[in-house]
Design a protein around this motif. Structure first.
Motif, PDB file in Angstrom:
ATOM      1  N   VAL A 155      18.024   8.439  13.133  1.00 25.27           N
ATOM      2  CA  VAL A 155      18.229   7.915  11.784  1.00 25.27           C
ATOM      3  C   VAL A 155      16.938   7.215  11.347  1.00 25.27           C
ATOM      4  O   VAL A 155      16.217   6.662  12.183  1.00 25.27           O
ATOM      5  N   GLY A 156      16.626   7.313  10.061  1.00 25.97           N
ATOM      6  CA  GLY A 156      15.400   6.694   9.560  1.00 25.97           C
ATOM      7  C   GLY A 156      15.655   5.789   8.366  1.00 25.97           C
ATOM      8  O   GLY A 156      16.494   6.094   7.523  1.00 25.97           O
ATOM      9  N   PHE A 157      14.948   4.679   8.331  1.00 28.32           N
ATOM     10  CA  PHE A 157      15.042   3.743   7.202  1.00 28.32           C
ATOM     11  C   PHE A 157      13.638   3.299   6.811  1.00 28.32           C
ATOM     12  O   PHE A 157      12.722   3.277   7.643  1.00 28.32           O
ATOM     13  N   GLU A 158      13.497   2.928   5.556  1.00 31.03           N
ATOM     14  CA  GLU A 158      12.200   2.412   5.101  1.00 31.03           C
ATOM     15  C   GLU A 158      12.425   1.287   4.090  1.00 31.03           C
ATOM     16  O   GLU A 158      13.356   1.347   3.291  1.00 31.03           O
ATOM     17  N   THR A 159      11.556   0.284   4.195  1.00 28.78           N
ATOM     18  CA  THR A 159      11.651  -0.814   3.230  1.00 28.78           C
ATOM     19  C   THR A 159      10.264  -1.318   2.866  1.00 28.78           C
ATOM     20  O   THR A 159       9.296  -1.110   3.621  1.00 28.78           O
ATOM     21  N   GLU A 160      10.189  -1.956   1.732  1.00 29.67           N
ATOM     22  CA  GLU A 160       8.932  -2.514   1.244  1.00 29.67           C
ATOM     23  C   GLU A 160       9.288  -3.832   0.568  1.00 29.67           C
ATOM     24  O   GLU A 160      10.127  -3.864  -0.330  1.00 29.67           O
ATOM     25  N   PHE A 161       8.709  -4.899   1.038  1.00 28.87           N
ATOM     26  CA  PHE A 161       8.998  -6.199   0.406  1.00 28.87           C
ATOM     27  C   PHE A 161       7.776  -7.097   0.518  1.00 28.87           C
ATOM     28  O   PHE A 161       6.842  -6.802   1.260  1.00 28.87           O
ATOM     29  N   SER A 162       7.798  -8.174  -0.253  1.00 26.07           N
ATOM     30  CA  SER A 162       6.662  -9.106  -0.247  1.00 26.07           C
ATOM     31  C   SER A 162       7.107 -10.485   0.206  1.00 26.07           C
ATOM     32  O   SER A 162       8.232 -10.911  -0.085  1.00 26.07           O
ATOM     33  N   ILE A 163       6.198 -11.159   0.889  1.00 22.30           N
ATOM     34  CA  ILE A 163       6.463 -12.554   1.267  1.00 22.30           C
ATOM     35  C   ILE A 163       5.260 -13.397   0.851  1.00 22.30           C
ATOM     36  O   ILE A 163       4.175 -12.855   0.624  1.00 22.30           O
ATOM     37  N   LYS A 164       5.476 -14.682   0.777  1.00 22.97           N
ATOM     38  CA  LYS A 164       4.348 -15.598   0.541  1.00 22.97           C
ATOM     39  C   LYS A 164       4.026 -16.249   1.877  1.00 22.97           C
ATOM     40  O   LYS A 164       4.917 -16.817   2.518  1.00 22.97           O
ATOM     41  N   ARG A 165       2.752 -16.196   2.267  1.00 20.91           N
ATOM     42  CA  ARG A 165       2.365 -16.763   3.560  1.00 20.91           C
ATOM     43  C   ARG A 165       2.610 -18.266   3.609  1.00 20.91           C
ATOM     44  O   ARG A 165       2.935 -18.812   4.659  1.00 20.91           O
ATOM     45  N   THR A 166       2.483 -18.913   2.450  1.00 28.65           N
ATOM     46  CA  THR A 166       2.702 -20.373   2.427  1.00 28.65           C
ATOM     47  C   THR A 166       4.148 -20.728   2.791  1.00 28.65           C
ATOM     48  O   THR A 166       4.399 -21.792   3.330  1.00 28.65           O
ATOM     49  N   ASP A 167       5.092 -19.817   2.486  1.00 31.69           N
ATOM     50  CA  ASP A 167       6.497 -20.079   2.853  1.00 31.69           C
ATOM     51  C   ASP A 167       6.674 -20.103   4.359  1.00 31.69           C
ATOM     52  O   ASP A 167       7.667 -20.625   4.872  1.00 31.69           O
TER      53      ASP A 167
END
Lengths: 193, 276
Positions: A155-167
Motif C-alpha cells: 500500500v502507498g501513501f503520500e503527504t505534503e505539509f509545512s511546519i514552522k521550525r520555530t514551533d
C-alpha cells in the motif's frame, strides 16, 4: 447441578473469548510495515531568501494499519540518516544547532484520527514530535495505490505539509535570514505485509 | 557564520563585559570588592552570550547542553561570595573544590550522567581552576590562558559543526582577552574569577565532546586544550628562569591548542565540500 455448572463454565468463557477474536479482525487489519527502501522523506526550505534547498532522510520505519477502513499511521524517521549530499551540512543539521541527534534521534508521527475527504484522500490528525516538541497537526494523505501479488500486499501513501521550525524550538538561521522558518515536508510511504 | 553574526554574538557580550569592568573602576573603589567587577562582568557576559544564541534558558532546560550556562552562572554567583570574606581570599583550592562540586552536580550532558563522570567533572574543574590561578601566577596570565584555550575550543566546536557552542566559547574567549587588556591598563584584584573560567572551559570541553559526531580519535582532541592548563601552571611554577617562565608556560598552552586543532582537522575525513 452445581458440579455441571462448574465444569461447563470454563468452556462457556473460552467460547466467548474465541468468539470475540474474529470481531476484532474485522475492525483492525494486520499492519503494513513501512518499506524504508521504497519510502521517501524530503524536506525543503529557502536558503538566503533565494533558492529552495532540499534534503532527505534515508531511514523511515513504522506501520500503517487500517481500522474500520481508515488508515492509522505510526511513522518514525531516523534523524541520523539526514542526507543533503554535503557531509559537512549533514553534520551541522545533526548538531544541537538544528536537530540535536544525540538527544532527539528520531522524529515521529502517530495518527490519532482519520477522515475520508475524497477519492483515496484522507485528512489525518496526529501527533508530530521533533526536537523534543510534540504538536498535533493535520495532514492530507493521498493513497497512491494498493496491490496484492505473489510478493505480498503493498500500500502507498503520500503527504505534503509545512511546519514552522520555530514551533519546534529550532530557530537557527532565521534571524540572520540565512534559512526560512517555514519548511515543507514531503513523505511518500510504501508499506507491505 | 558571517561577520555580522560574529559582531553580534561575540561583540555584544564583549562590550557588556568590558563596560561592567570599566564601570566597576569607579563604582567599586574598595580594594576588597574590586574582584566583584570582573566576576559580575564574566558571569553576565556568559549569560548574554548564551541568550543571544538560544534565548532565555528555561529550567529544566529543553536541551542538555543548556546546563553549561546554568553551571557557569551558579559558579559565578559563588565567586561573588568569596571576595566578601577576607579570610577566604586566597583559598584558591577550596574555591576550586566547591566549584568542582557544583559543576559535578549540575553539568548533565548526554552520556555523562554516571557517577564516575561526575567525579571526573569535579577533578577537571579542580585542576582547571587551580591551574589557571595560583597566588604565584599573575591575573593577566590567567586571562591569556583562558583566552587561548576558549578560542581553541571555539575552533574545535566549529570543526564539529556546533556553531552555537563555537559562538559561546568565542564570546567567552573575547571577554577574557578584554579582561586581560583592562587588567594590564588598570591592575585590580581578580580573586575567584579563575573558577568561572575553569568551569566554562571544562563545560565547553565536555559539551563539545558529548555532541561531536566524529569518531573517538577525533573527539579526544577536545581534552587537549583543557589539559594544557595544569601543564602550563606546572611550567610557570617550576621553571627556574623567572624571566622566561611566562613565555614557556604560554607556549605550552599554544602548542596544545594547535595540536588539538590539527588533530581534529586531520582526523576528519578529507572532503572537497565547501562549508555550507
Amino acid at each position: 447441578m452445581i458440579i455441571l455448572q462448574l465444569v461447563t463454565l470454563p468452556f462457556i468463557l473460552s467460547m466467548a473469548l474465541f468468539s470475540a477474536e474474529p470481531e476484532a479482525e474485522t475492525t483492525a487489519s494486520a499492519a503494513f510495515e513501512v518499506d524504508s527502501t521504497h519510502s521517501t522523506s524530503i524536506f525543503r526550505t529557502q536558503h538566503m531568501g533565494a533558492g529552495m534547498f532540499y534534503g532527505r532522510f534515508n531511514d523511515i520505519a513504522g506501520t500503517i494499519q487500517f481500522v474500520e477502513g481508515m488508515p492509522v499511521f505510526d511513522i518514525t524517521i531516523d534523524i541520523a540518516s539526514v542526507d543533503t549530499n554535503n557531509s559537512r551540512l549533514d553534520s551541522h543539521l545533526k548538531s544541537p544547532d538544528f536537530f540535536n541527534v544525540v538527544e532527539f534521534p528520531v522524529m515521529t508521527f502517530v495518527s490519532t484520527s482519520s477522515k475520508k475527504i475524497g477519492d483515496e484522500k484522507y485528512e489525518v490528525v496526529g501527533e508530530f514530535s521533533m526536537h523534543g516538541v510534540s504538536k498535533t497537526i493535520t495532514v492530507l494523505m493521498a493513497k497512491t495505490g494498493q496491490m496484492k501479488n505473489s510478493r505480498g500486499e503493498k500500500v502507498g501513501f503520500e503527504t505534503e505539509f509545512s511546519i514552522k521550525r520555530t514551533d519546534y524550538d529550532m530557530p537557527y538561521g532565521i534571524e540572520s535570514g540565512s534559512l526560512a522558518d517555514e519548511t515543507k515536508i514531503i513523505v511518500a510511504l510504501e508499506a507491505g505485509r | 557564520m558571517n561577520p555580522v553574526e560574529v559582531l553580534q554574538f561575540v561583540g555584544i557580550p564583549l562590550g557588556i563585559g568590558s563596560a561592567i569592568v570599566i564601570l566597576s573602576w569607579w563604582l567599586l573603589p574598595l580594594k576588597r570588592f574590586q574582584p566583584l567587577g570582573v566576576i559580575v562582568a564574566v558571569g553576565i557576559s556568559s549569560v548574554v552570550a548564551f541568550i543571544l544564541q538560544e534565548g532565555v534558558p528555561t529550567l529544566p532546560p529543553t536541551q542538555r547542553w543548556h546546563w553549561l550556562v546554568f553551571t557557569v552562572t551558579a559558579v559565578s554567583l559563588l565567586a561573588c561570595i568569596y571576595p566578601c570574606f577576607k579570610k577566604w581570599d586566597n583559598l584558591i583550592v577550596l574555591q576550586a573544590l566547591i566549584a568542582g562540586l557544583v559543576a559535578g552536580l549540575i553539568l548533565q550532558f548526554p552520556s555523562q550522567q554516571e557517577w564516575y563522570m561526575r567525579c571526573l567533572v569535579f577533578v577537571m574543574v579542580l585542576f582547571a581552576g587551580t591551574g589557571l590561578r595560583r597566588v604565584t601566577i599573575p591575573a593577566w596570565h590567567m586571562y591569556l590562558v583562558s583566552w587561548a584555550v576558549l578560542a581553541g575550543l571555539s575552533i574545535l566546536a566549529l570543526q564539529s559543526s556546533f556553531a552555537k557552542l563555537a559562538f559561546y566559547a568565542g564570546a567567552m574567549s573575547a571577554v577574557a582577552a578584554s579582561m586581560c587588556v583592562l587588567q594590564l591598563l588598570r591592575p585590580r584584584e581578580t580573586k575567584s574569577v579563575q573558577i568561572i573560567y575553569g568551569t566554562a572551559i571544562v563545560g565547553c570541553t565536555l559539551c563539545g565532546f558529548a555532541y561531536d559526531q566524529g569518531d573517538t580519535a577525533q573527539r579526544s582532541a577536545w581534552f587537549l586544550p583543557m589539559a594544557s592548563i595544569p601543564l602550563s601552571a606546572i611550567c610557570y611554577v617550576a621553571f627556574a628562569n623567572k624571566k622566561y617562565r611566562a613565555v614557556v608556560s604560554l607556549a605550552v598552552v599554544n602548542v596544545c591548542i594547535v595540536a588539538a586543532i590539527a588533530w581534529s582537522i586531520f582526523a576528519t575525513p578529507a572532503t572537497d565540500e565547501m562549508w555550507p
